[in-house]
Scaffold this motif. Structure first.
Motif, PDB file in Angstrom:
ATOM      1  N   ARG A 218       1.765 -13.298  44.618  1.00  0.00           N
ATOM      2  CA  ARG A 218       0.881 -14.460  44.736  1.00  0.00           C
ATOM      3  C   ARG A 218      -0.365 -14.162  45.562  1.00  0.00           C
ATOM      4  N   GLY A 219      -0.570 -12.915  45.895  1.00  0.00           N
ATOM      5  CA  GLY A 219      -1.807 -12.535  46.563  1.00  0.00           C
ATOM      6  C   GLY A 219      -1.749 -12.541  48.077  1.00  0.00           C
ATOM      7  N   PHE A 220      -0.574 -12.839  48.654  1.00  0.00           N
ATOM      8  CA  PHE A 220      -0.511 -12.804  50.112  1.00  0.00           C
ATOM      9  C   PHE A 220       0.891 -12.388  50.574  1.00  0.00           C
ATOM     10  N   ALA A 221       0.938 -11.923  51.838  1.00  0.00           N
ATOM     11  CA  ALA A 221       2.188 -11.406  52.388  1.00  0.00           C
ATOM     12  C   ALA A 221       2.133 -11.507  53.913  1.00  0.00           C
ATOM     13  N   TYR A 222       3.295 -11.266  54.538  1.00  0.00           N
ATOM     14  CA  TYR A 222       3.410 -11.266  55.997  1.00  0.00           C
ATOM     15  C   TYR A 222       4.090  -9.972  56.424  1.00  0.00           C
ATOM     16  N   ALA A 223       3.531  -9.313  57.443  1.00  0.00           N
ATOM     17  CA  ALA A 223       4.131  -8.115  58.016  1.00  0.00           C
ATOM     18  C   ALA A 223       4.401  -8.373  59.488  1.00  0.00           C
ATOM     19  N   LYS A 224       5.621  -8.087  59.924  1.00  0.00           N
ATOM     20  CA  LYS A 224       5.986  -8.321  61.320  1.00  0.00           C
ATOM     21  C   LYS A 224       6.364  -7.003  61.977  1.00  0.00           C
ATOM     22  N   TYR A 225       5.791  -6.789  63.164  1.00  0.00           N
ATOM     23  CA  TYR A 225       6.012  -5.555  63.913  1.00  0.00           C
ATOM     24  C   TYR A 225       6.840  -5.841  65.168  1.00  0.00           C
ATOM     25  N   GLY A 226       7.173  -4.755  65.875  1.00  0.00           N
ATOM     26  CA  GLY A 226       8.019  -4.895  67.040  1.00  0.00           C
ATOM     27  C   GLY A 226       7.314  -5.406  68.274  1.00  0.00           C
ATOM     28  N   SER A 227       5.984  -5.398  68.277  1.00  0.00           N
ATOM     29  CA  SER A 227       5.247  -5.866  69.448  1.00  0.00           C
ATOM     30  C   SER A 227       3.905  -6.430  69.011  1.00  0.00           C
ATOM     31  N   SER A 228       3.311  -7.254  69.867  1.00  0.00           N
ATOM     32  CA  SER A 228       2.004  -7.833  69.570  1.00  0.00           C
ATOM     33  C   SER A 228       0.917  -6.762  69.570  1.00  0.00           C
ATOM     34  N   GLU A 229       1.103  -5.685  70.359  1.00  0.00           N
ATOM     35  CA  GLU A 229       0.109  -4.610  70.395  1.00  0.00           C
ATOM     36  C   GLU A 229       0.010  -3.912  69.045  1.00  0.00           C
ATOM     37  N   VAL A 230       1.162  -3.662  68.402  1.00  0.00           N
ATOM     38  CA  VAL A 230       1.151  -3.012  67.096  1.00  0.00           C
ATOM     39  C   VAL A 230       0.548  -3.943  66.045  1.00  0.00           C
ATOM     40  N   ALA A 231       0.842  -5.247  66.140  1.00  0.00           N
ATOM     41  CA  ALA A 231       0.265  -6.208  65.196  1.00  0.00           C
ATOM     42  C   ALA A 231      -1.257  -6.237  65.323  1.00  0.00           C
ATOM     43  N   GLU A 232      -1.771  -6.236  66.542  1.00  0.00           N
ATOM     44  CA  GLU A 232      -3.221  -6.221  66.743  1.00  0.00           C
ATOM     45  C   GLU A 232      -3.833  -4.917  66.226  1.00  0.00           C
ATOM     46  N   LYS A 233      -3.113  -3.816  66.371  1.00  0.00           N
ATOM     47  CA  LYS A 233      -3.574  -2.540  65.847  1.00  0.00           C
ATOM     48  C   LYS A 233      -3.673  -2.588  64.321  1.00  0.00           C
ATOM     49  N   ALA A 234      -2.682  -3.241  63.667  1.00  0.00           N
ATOM     50  CA  ALA A 234      -2.707  -3.373  62.209  1.00  0.00           C
ATOM     51  C   ALA A 234      -3.941  -4.143  61.751  1.00  0.00           C
TER      52      ALA A 234
END
Length: 365
Positions: free
Chosen positions: A93-109
């Motif tokens: 449907r054109g969208f997705a969610y990715a969850k990482y182990g820390s907020s730092e890795v999410a911000e890096k993504a």
């Protein structure tokens, strides 16, 4: 309707996906209109991710699947979970969610992958997910007690962290509540089932919506899960007919009264007992409990009056359990379409009240 739902699936892309899943032994689960990897994946080390660990991805090409997305988003850091939204045609449907182990890795993504192109001229949008965790439940009876509603929600869905009630004018017929969940996923699952659960268990229609930030309630009004501890120890000994009358029923929880519970039922039991009574048929649970204790099966007798000015049906119940005693009480029921429906509802109310009393007071030696 999505204009892409009628597109023909690219067979080569699907074959590439299947080959990649087999080669890498990656496990993906189809759940409620989405394909989910992890949550957590096998071999995950570390705690469950907290707030601000999830990124939202959109403008994903329709024939881009996990064989392209998981390696790309996993290149930033280990993925705890990846959810790709799917439609019935087999396209995403054109969208997705990715969850990482820390907020730092999410911000890096977000820094590294925002604007990345899976196809020429199709840059991805990658940003931190707002992880909506709050639902607004509307059209609740105006006499609902906040703490009792919280206990009812614990029995209906998982992940409830707390709730706050919205102030209403004294003459308002309904109230609203904002329910806070531990994660966006748990809130989304609860959004699917709460409306039907309130209707089936209490005969009331409520609205369940995502809570708008503009309508947020103050945190100081939030009611949260009370500390867990052992329930109060019941008194041991045989309960005689005379003792059952001396232990007179007291006023039950406000929530039960507001939605049609007993006005003069036995004292409420511990949290675990109340949660169990919400999940299962109380009448069946009472019969099972009586069989386990060997006290004889309960017999029910009801008498009803005409509907009151508030639209509820006043009724009295008398329940006799031969080796325990006679239980009497009153209730105010929401009218049902048929007489058998009213009788079944009354039986559930009476059985719930007695079960709660038995959990606290009754142990047969």
């Amino acid at each position: 309707m999505d204009s892409n739902q009628n597109q023909v699936i690219n067979v080569e892309r699907m074959q590439a996906l299947e080959a990649w899943l087999t080669t890498t032994q990656t496990k993906i689960t189809q759940v409620n209109g989405q394909r989910k990897y992890g949550g957590p994946p096998e071999g995950w080390e570390g705690p469950q991710p907290g707030p601000k660990c999830e990124v939202f991805i959109k403008h994903i090409p329709r024939e881009s699947y996990e064989d392209l997305l998981l390696p790309l988003f996993g290149s930033v850091g280990p993925l705890w979970e990846f959810r790709l939204m799917m439609n019935f045609s087999g396209h995403n449907r054109g969208f997705a969610y990715a969850k990482y182990g820390s907020s730092e890795v999410a911000e890096k993504a977000v820094r590294l992958l925002h604007g990345r192109q899976l196809l020429p001229g199709r840059p991805l949008i990658v940003c931190l997910s707002n992880e909506k965790r709050r639902l607004r439940v509307t059209s609740l009876p105006n006499r609902v007690d906040q703490d009792e509603l919280l206990q009812v929600l614990y029995g209906m869905v998982v992940g409830v962290e707390g709730l706050s009630m919205e102030s209403q004018p004294p003459r308002a017929k309904t109230v609203s509540a904002v329910v806070v969940f531990s994660s966006h996923h748990q809130a989304a699952m609860a959004k699917r089932v709460l409306g039907e659960a309130f209707w089936k268990q209490f005969g009331i229609r409520v609205g369940v919506h995502w809570n708008s930030p503009k309508m947020e309630l103050s945190e100081d009004r939030l009611r949260q899960r009370p500390p867990r501890g052992p329930p109060p120890a019941p008194k041991h000994g045989r309960i005689s007919h005379r003792d059952s009358h001396r232990s007179a029923p007291r006023r039950p929880p406000d929530f039960c009264r507001a939605v049609g519970g007993p006005v003069g039922g036995p004292v409420s039991g511990p949290i675990g007992a109340r949660r169990a009574s919400v999940r299962a048929s109380a009448a069946a649970s009472l019969q099972k409990r009586c069989s386990e204790l060997g006290v004889g099966q309960p017999t029910f007798d009801f008498s009803c009056e005409s509907t009151g000015p508030d639209g509820r049906l006043p009724a009295k119940f008398v329940v006799n359990i031969s080796r325990v005693g006679v239980f009497r009480g009153t209730m105010r029921l929401l009218p049902r379409p048929t007489a058998s429906g009213c009788l079944a509802a009354a039986r559930e109310v009476a059985a719930t009240a007695i079960l709660q009393w038995m959990e606290v007071k009754l142990i047969i030696q």
